[in-house]
Design an enzyme around this catalytic site. Structure first.
Site, PDB file in Angstrom:
ATOM      1  N   GLY A 182     -23.947 -13.695  36.214  1.00  0.00           N
ATOM      2  CA  GLY A 182     -22.769 -13.850  35.380  1.00  0.00           C
ATOM      3  C   GLY A 182     -23.116 -13.562  33.935  1.00  0.00           C
TER       4      GLY A 182
ATOM      5  N   GLY B 110     -25.236 -14.380  39.910  1.00  0.00           N
ATOM      6  CA  GLY B 110     -23.954 -13.889  40.388  1.00  0.00           C
ATOM      7  C   GLY B 110     -24.060 -12.640  41.239  1.00  0.00           C
TER       8      GLY B 110
ATOM      9  N   GLU C 139     -31.545 -19.953  37.705  1.00  0.00           N
ATOM     10  CA  GLU C 139     -30.684 -20.755  36.828  1.00  0.00           C
ATOM     11  C   GLU C 139     -31.352 -21.961  36.185  1.00  0.00           C
ATOM     12  OE1 GLU C 139     -28.135 -18.198  39.308  1.00  0.00           O
ATOM     13  OE2 GLU C 139     -29.835 -19.501  39.761  1.00  0.00           O
TER      14      GLU C 139
ATOM     15  N   ASP D 258     -25.808 -21.410  41.652  1.00  0.00           N
ATOM     16  CA  ASP D 258     -24.433 -21.595  42.113  1.00  0.00           C
ATOM     17  C   ASP D 258     -24.008 -20.408  42.982  1.00  0.00           C
ATOM     18  OD1 ASP D 258     -24.362 -19.827  39.926  1.00  0.00           O
ATOM     19  OD2 ASP D 258     -22.441 -20.571  39.205  1.00  0.00           O
TER      20      ASP D 258
END
Length: 371
Positions: free
Chosen positions: A75, A123, A146, A154
């Site tokens: 992301g 992502g 992350e 995530d």
């Protein structure tokens, strides 16, 4: 026939033959996903899902010189940083819509072929792990890094990492270590090792496939596949031994007591990560092991709200662990995040448990419709 169907310069789409082709075209940012990109991907996948003429979808990334060579680095963390500091509600929209996209891909009713060449992180894993055919190359660099920015793996990371063999999911989630294509196949995070030099040829050949013949896709994969080289996870025994321990503190202390190079390196890596998020992530992966994908994504949506608005620790915006982590890595680039707490041993269960309490009642959860 070639048909451009989504107006977004960062997401190029076309239909040729019976295949919908997607190229992520934000190479200067390593194809990092923006909210507009998430929305474009969702729109085109829903459009093609309903189009009987589209029998399959293929997705690739691009680099600064053309297609392939990079898939997606994750992301857009600079956007996360700016939005968190500005109180921009688009930050909430990003995660809700990204996780819904991840769920759509995992449940896509048509073949979805991900060309996972080059960097595949964060992502980028979210838009490829749900693929029916996950293709990696000798150039693949895969990770869920992350914890290095005070976040957690995530995009369904709890779900797909917890299903890796042994305790390799905990290892990948906590350390953020980068693995190659061979290791990705070995750990169940990819399906086929293919020749990077034949990717353009393989991409073009998809348009000529006979999609009425189910064996046709396997035959196509065989034409570009290569034998995987020797395994690179020789530490699997140590991974399973140490990352099965009950707590992050126990894992790190056991690694530090082991004089092997691998153990010492791994312990040093963990000491650099966010102590708070290491504890949260270990709990995440272990909870997710018995969850459905939809339940895991709902849990992760709860968690990401707490990352930016950590009410139980009276932290938000610039004082949140995630904004501080992004600042140190990608904004100021001093690589010296001021983690709070500063040490793994200082994190208490009371700091961790609230990350798993939903801010929303079940009927009002942003992802309540996922099944």
């Amino acid at each position: 026939m070639t048909t451009n169907t989504v107006e977004n310069q960062d997401v190029l789409t076309e239909v040729r033959g019976q295949v919908g082709f997607i190229t992520l075209n934000r190479a200067k940012a390593l194809n990092a996903l923006s909210l507009d990109m998430v929305r474009s991907l969702t729109a085109i996948l829903l459009q093609w899902q309903a189009d009987a003429q589209v029998k399959a979808v293929a997705i690739r990334g691009s680099n600064k010189t053309g297609p392939f060579g990079g898939f997606c680095a994750g992301g857009d963390i600079r956007f996360f940083h700016q939005a968190a500091l500005a109180g921009n509600p688009a930050l909430e929209d990003f995660f809700t819509e990204e996780y819904a996209l991840n769920h759509l891909i995992h449940n896509y009713p048509k073949p979805y072929i991900a060309f996972m060449d080059g960097i595949v992180m964060g992502g980028g894993m979210g838009i490829s792990q749900g693929a029916s055919h996950r293709l990696v190359t000798g150039q693949t660099k895969m990770a869920m890094p992350e914890t290095n920015i005070g976040l957690f793996p995530d995009v369904g990371g709890g779900y797909f990492l917890s299903r890796c063999p042994g305790r390799s999911g905990e290892w990948l989630a906590l350390t953020g270590d980068v693995i190659d294509g061979t290791t990705a196949v070995e750990l169940g995070l990819a399906d086929h090792m293919v020749d990077a030099t034949r990717l353009p040829e393989g991409w073009e050949a998809l348009a000529a496939r006979n999609w009425a013949d189910k064996a046709s896709l396997d035959a196509w994969i065989a034409t570009i596949s290569v034998a995987a080289h020797a395994t690179s996870t020789g530490a699997r025994g140590q991974i399973d031994q140490y990352f099965a321990l009950d707590t992050v503190s126990a894992i790190v202390q056991a690694l530090e007591a082991d004089s092997s190079d691998w153990a010492q390196h791994t312990a040093a890596t963990l000491r650099k990560r966010s102590p708070l998020m290491l504890h949260v992530v270990l709990e995440q992966v272990r909870r997710a092991r018995s969850m459905t994908l939809a339940d895991d994504l709902r849990m992760e949506r709860d968690m990401v709200r707490h990352c930016f608005h950590t009410a139980h620790l009276q932290r938000s915006g610039a004082t949140s662990e995630t904004v501080e982590g992004i600042r140190a890595l990608a904004v100021d680039k001093d690589h010296h995040p001021q983690w709070n707490p500063a040490r793994i041993e200082e994190v208490t269960p009371d700091m961790v448990a609230p990350f798993f309490a939903s801010p929303w009642p079940a009927h009002a959860h942003p992802l309540q419709k996922l099944i």
